[in-house]
Design an enzyme around this catalytic site. Structure first.
Site, PDB file in Angstrom:
ATOM      1  N   GLU A  47       0.856  -1.193   0.000  1.00  0.00           N
ATOM      2  CA  GLU A  47       0.000   0.000   0.000  1.00  0.00           C
ATOM      3  C   GLU A  47       0.894   1.245   0.000  1.00  0.00           C
ATOM      4  O   GLU A  47       1.934   1.275   0.652  1.00  0.00           O
ATOM      5  CB  GLU A  47      -0.832  -0.014   1.299  1.00  0.00           C
ATOM      6  CG  GLU A  47      -1.721   1.193   1.505  1.00  0.00           C
ATOM      7  CD  GLU A  47      -2.341   1.231   2.911  1.00  0.00           C
ATOM      8  OE1 GLU A  47      -1.610   1.022   3.906  1.00  0.00           O
ATOM      9  OE2 GLU A  47      -3.560   1.484   3.013  1.00  0.00           O
ATOM     10  N   ASN A 107      -7.259   5.851  -1.878  1.00  0.00           N
ATOM     11  CA  ASN A 107      -6.133   4.980  -1.579  1.00  0.00           C
ATOM     12  C   ASN A 107      -6.315   3.778  -2.514  1.00  0.00           C
ATOM     13  O   ASN A 107      -7.242   2.996  -2.324  1.00  0.00           O
ATOM     14  CB  ASN A 107      -6.209   4.573  -0.097  1.00  0.00           C
ATOM     15  CG  ASN A 107      -4.969   3.850   0.378  1.00  0.00           C
ATOM     16  OD1 ASN A 107      -4.171   3.365  -0.421  1.00  0.00           O
ATOM     17  ND2 ASN A 107      -4.817   3.762   1.694  1.00  0.00           N
ATOM     18  N   LYS A 124      -9.558   1.394  -1.767  1.00  0.00           N
ATOM     19  CA  LYS A 124      -9.667   0.856  -0.402  1.00  0.00           C
ATOM     20  C   LYS A 124     -11.065   1.121   0.170  1.00  0.00           C
ATOM     21  O   LYS A 124     -11.573   2.255   0.106  1.00  0.00           O
ATOM     22  CB  LYS A 124      -8.599   1.514   0.474  1.00  0.00           C
ATOM     23  CG  LYS A 124      -8.507   0.993   1.892  1.00  0.00           C
ATOM     24  CD  LYS A 124      -7.277   1.598   2.575  1.00  0.00           C
ATOM     25  CE  LYS A 124      -7.091   1.129   3.996  1.00  0.00           C
ATOM     26  NZ  LYS A 124      -5.836   1.631   4.585  1.00  0.00           N
ATOM     27  N   GLU A 143      -6.049   8.657   8.101  1.00  0.00           N
ATOM     28  CA  GLU A 143      -6.548   8.176   6.798  1.00  0.00           C
ATOM     29  C   GLU A 143      -7.951   8.709   6.503  1.00  0.00           C
ATOM     30  O   GLU A 143      -8.305   8.938   5.360  1.00  0.00           O
ATOM     31  CB  GLU A 143      -6.541   6.653   6.748  1.00  0.00           C
ATOM     32  CG  GLU A 143      -5.163   6.087   6.492  1.00  0.00           C
ATOM     33  CD  GLU A 143      -5.214   4.639   6.059  1.00  0.00           C
ATOM     34  OE1 GLU A 143      -5.745   4.352   4.981  1.00  0.00           O
ATOM     35  OE2 GLU A 143      -4.726   3.791   6.831  1.00  0.00           O
ATOM     36  N   CYS A 169      -4.681  -3.015   3.238  1.00  0.00           N
ATOM     37  CA  CYS A 169      -4.390  -2.870   4.657  1.00  0.00           C
ATOM     38  C   CYS A 169      -5.561  -3.182   5.584  1.00  0.00           C
ATOM     39  O   CYS A 169      -5.865  -4.318   5.844  1.00  0.00           O
ATOM     40  CB  CYS A 169      -3.804  -1.498   4.930  1.00  0.00           C
ATOM     41  SG  CYS A 169      -2.946  -1.497   6.509  1.00  0.00           S
ATOM     42  N   ASN A 194       0.378  -0.892   5.483  1.00  0.00           N
ATOM     43  CA  ASN A 194       1.256  -0.062   6.339  1.00  0.00           C
ATOM     44  C   ASN A 194       0.639  -0.159   7.720  1.00  0.00           C
ATOM     45  O   ASN A 194      -0.419   0.447   7.963  1.00  0.00           O
ATOM     46  CB  ASN A 194       1.208   1.406   5.914  1.00  0.00           C
ATOM     47  CG  ASN A 194       2.029   1.718   4.674  1.00  0.00           C
ATOM     48  OD1 ASN A 194       3.177   2.141   4.759  1.00  0.00           O
ATOM     49  ND2 ASN A 194       1.437   1.511   3.521  1.00  0.00           N
TER      50      ASN A 194
HETATM   51  N1  CDT Z   1      -2.962   1.485   6.542  1.00  0.00           N
HETATM   52  C1  CDT Z   1      -3.827   0.887   7.384  1.00  0.00           C
HETATM   53  O1  CDT Z   1      -4.983   0.642   7.037  1.00  0.00           O
HETATM   54  N2  CDT Z   1      -3.382   0.630   8.636  1.00  0.00           N
HETATM   55  C2  CDT Z   1      -4.196   0.120   9.683  1.00  0.00           C
HETATM   56  C3  CDT Z   1      -3.646   0.578  10.981  1.00  0.00           C
HETATM   57  C4  CDT Z   1      -4.545   0.375  12.110  1.00  0.00           C
HETATM   58  S1  CDT Z   1      -5.849   1.481  12.219  1.00  0.00           S
HETATM   59  C5  CDT Z   1      -5.170   2.893  12.862  1.00  0.00           C
HETATM   60  C6  CDT Z   1      -4.267  -1.402   9.708  1.00  0.00           C
HETATM   61  O2  CDT Z   1      -5.372  -1.935   9.818  1.00  0.00           O
HETATM   62  O3  CDT Z   1      -3.220  -2.063   9.677  1.00  0.00           O
END
Ligand code: CDT
Length: 315
Positions: A47, A107, A124, A143, A169, A194
């Protein structure tokens, strides 16, 4: 004849805030070429693979913010990736932030085949984190400030001699993600992520980041009889430590390859798509065993409604 897709999960280490697109693309090209040497049909990047994970900062200045978004794909900096894919005959999947002509902020994950042609684009669906600046956090996860929720949902696209789906993600944590694609017969789901190792709303989850990562992708693979390719941008990026451990999961739920570093690293697996049938035609024979008539809440309701309570207006 078996259908084997040799897939490379091209994990990335940190990308600095001031790292130029062309420098990042050089790193991607290196991994793409490594994939070609390893016999890959497809190389999957994480991502937001062209920039640092900028939602960790609250940026108000439009120009500063817009620098992180692509307005064309391919553009001058990314064209070499498409050219090299065609030259090598290797497809790729690339995550990046997109700013559309009408102001949409997405995204996205782009699937490109071995001729350099775009096969599909995914937006996304589940946008995590928060939409307003929260000064008490050690870093932000904005996000919901930077991205719109994808409206198209999840698709299994005919590609690479099979049915390929994409998710990004946070999407990987939701069973609906996999089941939506499972119901279209998906055979390989590509997922870039990420994931900061510190989760501010509940730090007791920090130590479980790796466990939860494997848990959801192994379950998604097994319960839908599909390969899953999980690809991280890991390591310590601009002071924030993120999960690496990119992995390739078989339809059995087993891990068949896993990254051992937190930097740029390619892991490869030969994925027999016909193996999916072992699960799709037996234990998870949806047509025989599923009971959609008793699953009404799954799509009919959003939040929890406890017995005896009435629905909230926003549910
Ligand atoms: N990029 C992404 O979606 N990261 C989220 C982080 C946790 S929610 C703050 C994940 O689900 O890994």
């Amino acid at each position: 004849m078996t259908r084997v897709v040799t897939v490379g999960a091209a994990q990335l280490g940190p990308i600095a805030r001031d790292e130029s697109r062309s420098t990042v693309v050089q790193r991607l090209l290196q991994l793409l070429r490594e994939g070609a040497s390893a016999g890959c049909d497809l190389v999957v990047f994480p991502e937001m693979a062209l920039t640092t994970f900028f939602p960790r900062w609250y940026l108000e200045d439009e120009d500063e913010k817009n620098w992180f978004y692509e307005t064309e794909m391919p553009g001058p900096d990314t064209q070499p990736l498409f050219d090299e894919a065609r030259r090598l005959g290797v497809g790729f999947c690339l995550g990046y932030a997109e700013l559309t002509a009408d102001g949409g902020r997405n995204n996205v994950y782009l699937l490109v085949d071995g001729t350099g042609a775009t096969v599909a684009k995914f937006h996304k669906v589940h946008i995590p984190g928060h939409g307003d600046y929260e000064p008490d956090r050690p870093f932000q996860h904005l996000e919901r400030y930077y991205f719109d929720e994808g409206q198209e949902g999840f698709t299994a696209w005919p590609a690479f001699d099979g049915l390929v789906g994409m998710a990004l993600c946070n999407d990987r944590r939701w069973p609906e993600t996999y089941r939506e694609m499972g119901l279209q017969g998906v055979e390989m789901v590509l997922i870039g992520y990420n994931t900061p190792l510190h989760y501010a709303p509940d730090p007791t989850q920090n130590a479980l980041a790796s466990f939860h990562n494997h848990l959801v992708m192994q379950a998604g693979a097994y319960q839908n009889g599909t390969w899953v390719v999980g690809v991280a941008k890991g390591g310590t990026e601009e002071g924030v430590e993120s999960l690496a451990q990119s992995a390739i999961y078989a339809p059995s739920g087993q891990i068949v390859a896993q990254a051992v570093t937190t930097g740029d690293e390619l892991i490869v697996a030969r994925c027999d798509l016909d193996l999916c049938q072992n699960y799709k035609e037996t234990l998870f024979n949806f047509n025989l065993y599923r009971r959609p008539e008793v699953y009404g809440r799954i799509t009919g309701q959003k939040g929890v409604i406890r017995p005896g309570a009435t629905a909230r207006l926003d549910d």
